[in-house]
Write a protein that holds these residues in place. Structure first.
Motif, PDB file in Angstrom:
ATOM      1  N   TYR A 108     -11.822  -4.241 -19.382  1.00 39.96           N
ATOM      2  CA  TYR A 108     -11.124  -5.319 -18.911  1.00 39.96           C
ATOM      3  C   TYR A 108      -9.829  -5.657 -19.283  1.00 39.96           C
ATOM      4  N   VAL A 109      -9.401  -4.794 -20.411  1.00 43.27           N
ATOM      5  CA  VAL A 109      -8.124  -4.911 -20.965  1.00 43.27           C
ATOM      6  C   VAL A 109      -7.263  -3.889 -20.750  1.00 43.27           C
ATOM      7  N   THR A 110      -7.514  -3.108 -19.716  1.00 44.24           N
ATOM      8  CA  THR A 110      -6.772  -1.800 -19.518  1.00 44.24           C
ATOM      9  C   THR A 110      -5.189  -1.887 -19.254  1.00 44.24           C
ATOM     10  N   GLU A 111      -4.930  -2.943 -18.742  1.00 43.43           N
ATOM     11  CA  GLU A 111      -3.506  -3.018 -18.456  1.00 43.43           C
ATOM     12  C   GLU A 111      -2.670  -3.269 -19.796  1.00 43.43           C
ATOM     13  N   GLU A 112      -3.419  -3.967 -20.716  1.00 41.43           N
ATOM     14  CA  GLU A 112      -2.865  -4.245 -21.991  1.00 41.43           C
ATOM     15  C   GLU A 112      -2.960  -3.119 -23.075  1.00 41.43           C
ATOM     16  N   VAL A 113      -3.445  -1.959 -22.580  1.00 41.95           N
ATOM     17  CA  VAL A 113      -3.771  -0.849 -23.807  1.00 41.95           C
ATOM     18  C   VAL A 113      -2.292   0.157 -23.603  1.00 41.95           C
ATOM     19  N   VAL A 114      -2.059   0.581 -24.536  1.00 36.70           N
ATOM     20  CA  VAL A 114      -0.990   1.784 -24.398  1.00 36.70           C
ATOM     21  C   VAL A 114      -1.426   2.709 -24.072  1.00 36.70           C
ATOM     22  N   GLU A 115      -0.647   3.567 -23.020  1.00 35.04           N
ATOM     23  CA  GLU A 115      -1.249   4.687 -22.453  1.00 35.04           C
ATOM     24  C   GLU A 115      -2.557   4.695 -22.035  1.00 35.04           C
ATOM     25  N   SER A 193     -11.839 -13.355 -20.733  1.00 30.74           N
ATOM     26  CA  SER A 193     -10.724 -14.187 -20.116  1.00 30.74           C
ATOM     27  C   SER A 193      -9.839 -13.225 -19.227  1.00 30.74           C
ATOM     28  N   ARG A 194      -9.757 -11.849 -19.776  1.00 26.67           N
ATOM     29  CA  ARG A 194      -9.319 -10.989 -18.664  1.00 26.67           C
ATOM     30  C   ARG A 194      -9.661 -10.675 -17.564  1.00 26.67           C
ATOM     31  N   LEU A 195     -11.139 -11.012 -17.524  1.00 29.31           N
ATOM     32  CA  LEU A 195     -12.000 -10.475 -16.494  1.00 29.31           C
ATOM     33  C   LEU A 195     -11.770 -11.741 -15.495  1.00 29.31           C
ATOM     34  N   CYS A 196     -11.545 -12.939 -16.137  1.00 32.15           N
ATOM     35  CA  CYS A 196     -11.317 -14.016 -14.922  1.00 32.15           C
ATOM     36  C   CYS A 196      -9.995 -13.904 -14.624  1.00 32.15           C
ATOM     37  N   PHE A 197      -8.996 -13.535 -15.300  1.00 36.19           N
ATOM     38  CA  PHE A 197      -7.643 -13.275 -14.879  1.00 36.19           C
ATOM     39  C   PHE A 197      -7.513 -12.407 -13.806  1.00 36.19           C
ATOM     40  N   SER A 198      -8.182 -11.153 -14.044  1.00 34.54           N
ATOM     41  CA  SER A 198      -8.068 -10.385 -12.831  1.00 34.54           C
ATOM     42  C   SER A 198      -8.852 -10.683 -11.652  1.00 34.54           C
ATOM     43  N   GLY A 199      -9.927 -11.502 -11.656  1.00 38.67           N
ATOM     44  CA  GLY A 199     -10.643 -11.985 -10.437  1.00 38.67           C
ATOM     45  C   GLY A 199      -9.759 -13.159  -9.879  1.00 38.67           C
ATOM     46  N   ALA A 200      -9.043 -13.730 -10.558  1.00 38.25           N
ATOM     47  CA  ALA A 200      -8.150 -14.736  -9.913  1.00 38.25           C
ATOM     48  C   ALA A 200      -6.886 -14.090  -9.385  1.00 38.25           C
ATOM     49  N   ARG A 201      -6.481 -12.902  -9.722  1.00 39.48           N
ATOM     50  CA  ARG A 201      -5.448 -12.412  -9.142  1.00 39.48           C
ATOM     51  C   ARG A 201      -5.835 -11.556  -7.768  1.00 39.48           C
ATOM     52  N   GLU A 202      -7.230 -11.313  -7.760  1.00 35.32           N
ATOM     53  CA  GLU A 202      -7.651 -10.573  -6.541  1.00 35.32           C
ATOM     54  C   GLU A 202      -8.077 -11.717  -5.480  1.00 35.32           C
ATOM     55  N   GLY A 203      -7.992 -13.057  -5.629  1.00 41.45           N
ATOM     56  CA  GLY A 203      -8.300 -14.158  -4.967  1.00 41.45           C
ATOM     57  C   GLY A 203      -9.826 -14.496  -4.797  1.00 41.45           C
ATOM     58  N   HIS A 204     -10.238 -14.077  -5.916  1.00 37.85           N
ATOM     59  CA  HIS A 204     -11.975 -14.616  -6.164  1.00 37.85           C
ATOM     60  C   HIS A 204     -12.163 -15.702  -6.757  1.00 37.85           C
ATOM     61  N   LYS A 215       5.961 -18.106 -22.426  1.00 38.27           N
ATOM     62  CA  LYS A 215       6.320 -17.512 -23.483  1.00 38.27           C
ATOM     63  C   LYS A 215       5.687 -16.438 -24.366  1.00 38.27           C
ATOM     64  N   ASN A 216       4.329 -16.861 -24.435  1.00 38.47           N
ATOM     65  CA  ASN A 216       3.266 -16.210 -25.286  1.00 38.47           C
ATOM     66  C   ASN A 216       2.736 -15.236 -24.578  1.00 38.47           C
ATOM     67  N   CYS A 217       2.773 -15.189 -23.224  1.00 37.02           N
ATOM     68  CA  CYS A 217       2.173 -14.122 -22.246  1.00 37.02           C
ATOM     69  C   CYS A 217       0.633 -14.137 -22.405  1.00 37.02           C
ATOM     70  N   THR A 218      -0.171 -15.224 -22.717  1.00 37.42           N
ATOM     71  CA  THR A 218      -1.455 -15.375 -22.780  1.00 37.42           C
ATOM     72  C   THR A 218      -1.995 -16.089 -21.517  1.00 37.42           C
ATOM     73  N   PRO A 219      -3.180 -15.595 -21.128  1.00 37.02           N
ATOM     74  CA  PRO A 219      -4.010 -16.290 -19.906  1.00 37.02           C
ATOM     75  C   PRO A 219      -4.407 -17.698 -20.640  1.00 37.02           C
ATOM     76  N   ILE A 220      -3.707 -18.688 -20.640  1.00 36.81           N
ATOM     77  CA  ILE A 220      -4.384 -19.772 -21.176  1.00 36.81           C
ATOM     78  C   ILE A 220      -5.422 -20.493 -20.223  1.00 36.81           C
ATOM     79  N   PRO A 221      -5.271 -20.764 -18.826  1.00 38.74           N
ATOM     80  CA  PRO A 221      -6.170 -21.352 -18.169  1.00 38.74           C
ATOM     81  C   PRO A 221      -7.670 -20.300 -18.101  1.00 38.74           C
TER      82      PRO A 221
END
Length: 378
Positions: A108-115, A193-204, A215-221
């Motif tokens: 779920y947090v692949t985008e935030e993992v280094v390499e 929360s990253r799962l919800c974030f990704s689902g919203a980005r896909e329009g679901h 500023k903090n780059c955290t998915p608050i909603p």
């Protein structure tokens, strides 16, 4: 990845029922404030959990070396009042899978993992054997000083174990269990929360959930939605039943996902895949999944059926919220207004992506076939 062993499952129930709401709110605030702070908390509490389990294992091995292993002998271990059915064994696997539920959270947090191409498989290859090793030795340690009856009657196995063997240091166990549960909840919030974030980005899901703090780059909603859902579930559900429902739903979702992976490997073999595994792995998993859920459904049709109904409640929501494109204008106005208010309250905006990072090819050269899809179609 944060996981709970079988004894902590009971402790998780007690602590989460009593203090779960306050803990969820506190950790939601932490995750909203800083990604670094949330990951540091996860690292610290994971190390603390392993240290506590290491203490249990060492004490248990000392007990075994002193000859206290009656409960581990084959005569006692395999002496059953009645032979369990295949369905009950399947349910036992389903319950124990809760202890290994962290294996997929890192996805779920692949985008935030280094390499991620290197570190994602490495994390899974290291964590699964480690959790299995610690899980097995911890349960062996419990049986070195506790009978099966004591294990079943105890609401907090680790605490009971500490009271029997650690003497004045027994206070370490309830503290360790509380800290372990704290870290576990933090891991769930961080990944879900990253799962919800990704689902919203896909329009679901509503687009507001795909926004991050400016500023903090955290998915608050997304974090607030996960926190609210957690509190609602705690108010209306009994945690043991929730674990049963969630275990069935999780493995049903995993199986469908794996089946989709196999379908795409068959229909689109040249599709770009940053991480590709041998087909034997998903095929074996799918076979085990089918047997596990089939026998579980046969043994406990009510529990599994309720879990299935809970999952199916998302179908009408999908058709109304995603599939139905021609909504009345008032609905779109309400969504736009709610999104605007949410942005003002949470100080969130849509993230900006680096075009260099997202400019990945849609197809690749499959080394097994020796040609790319472009050459195949030419």
């Amino acid at each position: 990845m944060s996981t709970l062993n079988f004894s902590e499952e009971l402790d998780f129930r007690l602590i989460f029922e009593e203090d779960g709401k306050q803990t969820a709110v506190l950790l939601t605030w932490v995750n909203c404030s800083s990604v670094r702070m949330a990951t540091r908390i996860q690292d610290v509490f994971t190390v603390g959990k392993l240290m506590a389990l290491g203490l249990i294992i060492v004490v248990g091995l000392v007990q075994i070396c002193n000859g206290n292993y009656e409960a581990l002998t084959p005569q006692v271990t395999f002496s059953l009042e009645r032979t369990p059915s295949v369905g009950q064994i399947a349910l036992a696997f389903l319950q124990a899978s809760f202890a290994f539920s962290g294996w997929n959270f890192l996805n779920y947090v692949t985008e935030e993992v280094v390499e991620p191409r290197r570190n994602l498989p490495r994390a899974i290859y290291i964590s699964i054997p480690l959790v299995t090793f610690v899980y097995t030795l911890t349960n062996i340690a419990y049986f070195s000083s506790m009978s099966p009856e004591e294990l079943l009657s105890s609401n907090a196995v680790a605490v009971t174990f500490g009271e029997k063997l650690l003497g004045m240091f027994s206070v370490i166990m309830p503290i360790s269990v509380a800290l372990s549960t704290f870290g576990g909840i933090n891991g769930y919030l961080f990944t879900s929360s990253r799962l919800c974030f990704s689902g919203a980005r896909e329009g679901h899901l509503p687009s507001l959930l795909a926004m991050i703090h400016y500023k903090n780059c955290t998915p608050i909603p997304a974090l607030l939605v996960c926190c609210a859902a957690t509190i609602v579930i705690l108010c209306i559900g009994e945690t043991y039943n929730l674990i049963n429902y969630v275990s069935f739903i999780n493995y049903l979702s995993y199986g469908v996902t794996i089946a989709g992976l196999l379908y795409y490997r068959w229909k689109k073999p040249n599709l770009y895949r940053p991480i590709k595994v041998n087909l034997l792995v998903p095929v074996c998993y799918l076979m085990f999944w089918a047997l596990l859920l089939g026998f579980s459904l046969y043994s406990e049709p009510v529990v599994c059926g309720v879990g299935l109904v809970i999952m199916l409640t998302g179908v009408p929501v999908y058709f109304l919220g995603v599939h139905w494109k021609e909504k009345p204008k008032c609905v779109y106005n309400f969504i736009e207004r709610a999104t605007y208010v949410g942005q003002r309250l949470c100080f969130v905006v849509f993230p900006q992506f680096d075009p260099i990072k997202i400019a990945t090819p849609s197809e690749w050269t499959d080394r097994s076939s020796g040609r790319s899809s472009l050459s195949a179609n030419s």
